[in-house]
Scaffold this motif. Structure first.
Motif, PDB file in Angstrom:
ATOM      1  N   LEU A 287       0.846  -1.165  -0.190  1.00 16.31           N
ATOM      2  CA  LEU A 287      -0.047  -0.102   0.136  1.00 16.31           C
ATOM      3  C   LEU A 287       0.632   1.136   0.095  1.00 16.31           C
ATOM      4  O   LEU A 287       0.260   2.440  -0.572  1.00 16.31           O
ATOM      5  CB  LEU A 287      -1.027  -0.030   1.144  1.00 16.31           C
ATOM      6  N   ASN A 288       2.080   1.157   0.804  1.00 13.81           N
ATOM      7  CA  ASN A 288       2.740   2.530   0.914  1.00 13.81           C
ATOM      8  C   ASN A 288       4.010   2.082   1.412  1.00 13.81           C
ATOM      9  O   ASN A 288       4.387   1.143   2.184  1.00 13.81           O
ATOM     10  CB  ASN A 288       1.950   3.295   1.817  1.00 13.81           C
ATOM     11  N   TYR A 289       5.015   2.814   1.284  1.00 16.31           N
ATOM     12  CA  TYR A 289       6.490   2.745   1.490  1.00 16.31           C
ATOM     13  C   TYR A 289       6.776   4.240   2.221  1.00 16.31           C
ATOM     14  O   TYR A 289       6.943   5.177   1.503  1.00 16.31           O
ATOM     15  CB  TYR A 289       7.599   2.435   0.710  1.00 16.31           C
ATOM     16  N   ASP A 290       7.125   4.420   3.515  1.00 15.52           N
ATOM     17  CA  ASP A 290       7.387   5.667   4.068  1.00 15.52           C
ATOM     18  C   ASP A 290       8.830   5.806   4.375  1.00 15.52           C
ATOM     19  O   ASP A 290       9.488   5.060   4.982  1.00 15.52           O
ATOM     20  CB  ASP A 290       6.613   5.912   5.432  1.00 15.52           C
ATOM     21  N   ASP A 291       9.656   6.488   3.391  1.00 15.55           N
ATOM     22  CA  ASP A 291      11.205   6.476   3.484  1.00 15.55           C
ATOM     23  C   ASP A 291      11.624   7.155   4.813  1.00 15.55           C
ATOM     24  O   ASP A 291      12.535   6.600   5.119  1.00 15.55           O
ATOM     25  CB  ASP A 291      11.505   7.221   2.250  1.00 15.55           C
ATOM     26  N   SER A 292      10.912   8.097   5.507  1.00 13.51           N
ATOM     27  CA  SER A 292      11.479   8.652   6.542  1.00 13.51           C
ATOM     28  C   SER A 292      11.585   7.704   7.611  1.00 13.51           C
ATOM     29  O   SER A 292      12.305   7.823   8.297  1.00 13.51           O
ATOM     30  CB  SER A 292      10.583   9.822   6.950  1.00 13.51           C
ATOM     31  N   ASN A 293      10.475   6.859   7.812  1.00 13.74           N
ATOM     32  CA  ASN A 293      10.669   6.031   8.641  1.00 13.74           C
ATOM     33  C   ASN A 293      10.897   4.455   8.305  1.00 13.74           C
ATOM     34  O   ASN A 293      11.042   3.458   9.233  1.00 13.74           O
ATOM     35  CB  ASN A 293       9.128   5.752   9.577  1.00 13.74           C
ATOM     36  N   GLN A 294      11.228   4.211   7.092  1.00 11.11           N
ATOM     37  CA  GLN A 294      11.391   2.995   6.580  1.00 11.11           C
ATOM     38  C   GLN A 294      10.181   1.964   6.992  1.00 11.11           C
ATOM     39  O   GLN A 294      10.698   0.740   7.450  1.00 11.11           O
ATOM     40  CB  GLN A 294      12.813   2.373   6.916  1.00 11.11           C
ATOM     41  N   ASN A 295       9.093   2.485   6.889  1.00  6.28           N
ATOM     42  CA  ASN A 295       7.980   1.463   7.021  1.00  6.28           C
ATOM     43  C   ASN A 295       7.209   1.479   5.682  1.00  6.28           C
ATOM     44  O   ASN A 295       7.030   1.928   4.972  1.00  6.28           O
ATOM     45  CB  ASN A 295       6.836   2.194   7.988  1.00  6.28           C
ATOM     46  N   VAL A 296       6.897  -0.268   5.736  1.00 10.82           N
ATOM     47  CA  VAL A 296       6.204  -0.515   4.625  1.00 10.82           C
ATOM     48  C   VAL A 296       4.778  -1.063   5.269  1.00 10.82           C
ATOM     49  O   VAL A 296       4.428  -1.810   6.091  1.00 10.82           O
ATOM     50  CB  VAL A 296       6.808  -1.818   3.930  1.00 10.82           C
ATOM     51  N   THR A 297       3.619  -0.312   4.411  1.00 12.82           N
ATOM     52  CA  THR A 297       2.438  -0.810   4.751  1.00 12.82           C
ATOM     53  C   THR A 297       2.005  -1.812   3.684  1.00 12.82           C
ATOM     54  O   THR A 297       1.934  -1.502   2.358  1.00 12.82           O
ATOM     55  CB  THR A 297       1.607   0.509   4.512  1.00 12.82           C
ATOM     56  N   VAL A 298       1.383  -2.909   4.178  1.00  4.98           N
ATOM     57  CA  VAL A 298       0.682  -3.855   3.142  1.00  4.98           C
ATOM     58  C   VAL A 298      -0.818  -4.247   3.734  1.00  4.98           C
ATOM     59  O   VAL A 298      -1.020  -4.103   4.824  1.00  4.98           O
ATOM     60  CB  VAL A 298       1.646  -5.279   3.210  1.00  4.98           C
ATOM     61  N   TYR A 299      -1.483  -4.920   2.408  1.00  2.41           N
ATOM     62  CA  TYR A 299      -2.856  -5.377   2.850  1.00  2.41           C
ATOM     63  C   TYR A 299      -2.661  -6.806   2.711  1.00  2.41           C
ATOM     64  O   TYR A 299      -2.416  -7.350   1.762  1.00  2.41           O
ATOM     65  CB  TYR A 299      -3.650  -4.767   1.871  1.00  2.41           C
ATOM     66  N   HIS A 300      -3.214  -7.506   3.687  1.00  5.18           N
ATOM     67  CA  HIS A 300      -3.123  -9.016   3.683  1.00  5.18           C
ATOM     68  C   HIS A 300      -4.452  -9.294   3.002  1.00  5.18           C
ATOM     69  O   HIS A 300      -5.423  -9.173   3.493  1.00  5.18           O
ATOM     70  CB  HIS A 300      -2.999  -9.494   5.454  1.00  5.18           C
ATOM     71  N   VAL A 301      -4.393  -9.855   2.066  1.00  7.54           N
ATOM     72  CA  VAL A 301      -5.323 -10.246   0.997  1.00  7.54           C
ATOM     73  C   VAL A 301      -6.347 -11.331   1.697  1.00  7.54           C
ATOM     74  O   VAL A 301      -7.525 -11.467   1.504  1.00  7.54           O
ATOM     75  CB  VAL A 301      -5.045 -10.822  -0.349  1.00  7.54           C
ATOM     76  N   ASP A 302      -5.684 -12.271   2.533  1.00  6.94           N
ATOM     77  CA  ASP A 302      -6.404 -13.263   3.073  1.00  6.94           C
ATOM     78  C   ASP A 302      -7.307 -12.869   4.462  1.00  6.94           C
ATOM     79  O   ASP A 302      -8.519 -13.069   4.431  1.00  6.94           O
ATOM     80  CB  ASP A 302      -5.793 -14.668   3.475  1.00  6.94           C
ATOM     81  N   GLU A 303      -6.594 -12.220   5.132  1.00 12.87           N
ATOM     82  CA  GLU A 303      -7.153 -11.732   6.337  1.00 12.87           C
ATOM     83  C   GLU A 303      -8.093 -10.355   6.338  1.00 12.87           C
ATOM     84  O   GLU A 303      -8.658  -9.896   6.912  1.00 12.87           O
ATOM     85  CB  GLU A 303      -6.292 -11.652   7.498  1.00 12.87           C
ATOM     86  N   LYS A 304      -7.714  -9.602   5.326  1.00 13.36           N
ATOM     87  CA  LYS A 304      -8.151  -8.406   4.889  1.00 13.36           C
ATOM     88  C   LYS A 304      -7.950  -7.261   5.975  1.00 13.36           C
ATOM     89  O   LYS A 304      -8.956  -6.616   6.506  1.00 13.36           O
ATOM     90  CB  LYS A 304      -9.868  -8.467   4.507  1.00 13.36           C
ATOM     91  N   LYS A 305      -6.622  -7.503   6.130  1.00 10.78           N
ATOM     92  CA  LYS A 305      -6.123  -6.568   7.206  1.00 10.78           C
ATOM     93  C   LYS A 305      -4.977  -5.808   6.712  1.00 10.78           C
ATOM     94  O   LYS A 305      -4.161  -6.283   5.811  1.00 10.78           O
ATOM     95  CB  LYS A 305      -5.806  -7.272   8.729  1.00 10.78           C
TER      96      LYS A 305
END
Length: 165
Positions: A131-149
């Motif tokens: 979903l997103n990558y935040d370069d300042s914090n090096q965080n990767v946001t992902v959407y789990h397709v099975d759990e829908k979370k």
């Protein structure tokens, strides 16, 4: 912490420490150290020595090119003299390639299988979309397709990723 005097926060404090981490390999110890340092409390850090990654490759390359015992000793000593900026540049190039790949997965809405290693060695394997990558914090946001979370991971927690579609 920023190195320029004008950029240092009045509430920021700089410490010089040596840390001993017991682990079977230098790489595993480095991984533990990076997990400890990559928190919101630690704003910046420099690893000045202790990076032994890639030295066996250099030793073997040089040993193959010149078989003398004298050259072998030099081949062992040469990687030890490698500077930290060179190691940082190699790490940052690898990280940039990973980030570029993740951005491509995000743009194409590609389904990937992500392997993540959380604290205490907990290993997660999830089908997801970036979903997103935040370069300042090096965080990767992902959407789990099975759990829908939606999950948030640090870049250094990601062990592997494979495009599935």
């Amino acid at each position: 912490m920023s190195q320029g005097k004008g950029n240092i926060s009045p509430n920021g404090h700089l410490f010089t420490v040596e840390i001993l981490i017991e682990e079977t390999t230098n790489g595993l110890a480095m991984e533990k150290l990076l997990h400890l340092l990559n928190t919101n409390t630690v704003k910046d850090y420099q690893i000045l020595k202790g990076i032994d990654l890639g030295k066996l490759i250099e030793v073997n390359k040089k040993k193959d090119s010149a078989p003398s015992l004298q050259t072998s000793k030099k081949a062992v000593e040469a990687p030890l003299a490698a500077t930290v900026p060179e190691a940082k540049a190699a790490i940052s190039e690898a990280a940039a390639a990973i980030v570029q790949q993740l951005e491509k997965f995000k743009a194409n809405n590609t389904l990937i299988r992500l392997t993540v290693i959380k604290g205490k060695g907990i290993k997660l394997n999830l089908p997801c979309r970036i979903l997103n990558y935040d370069d300042s914090n090096q965080n990767v946001t992902v959407y789990h397709v099975d759990e829908k979370k939606v999950y948030l991971f640090k870049l250094n927690e990601i062990d592997d990723y494979v495009a599935t579609s």
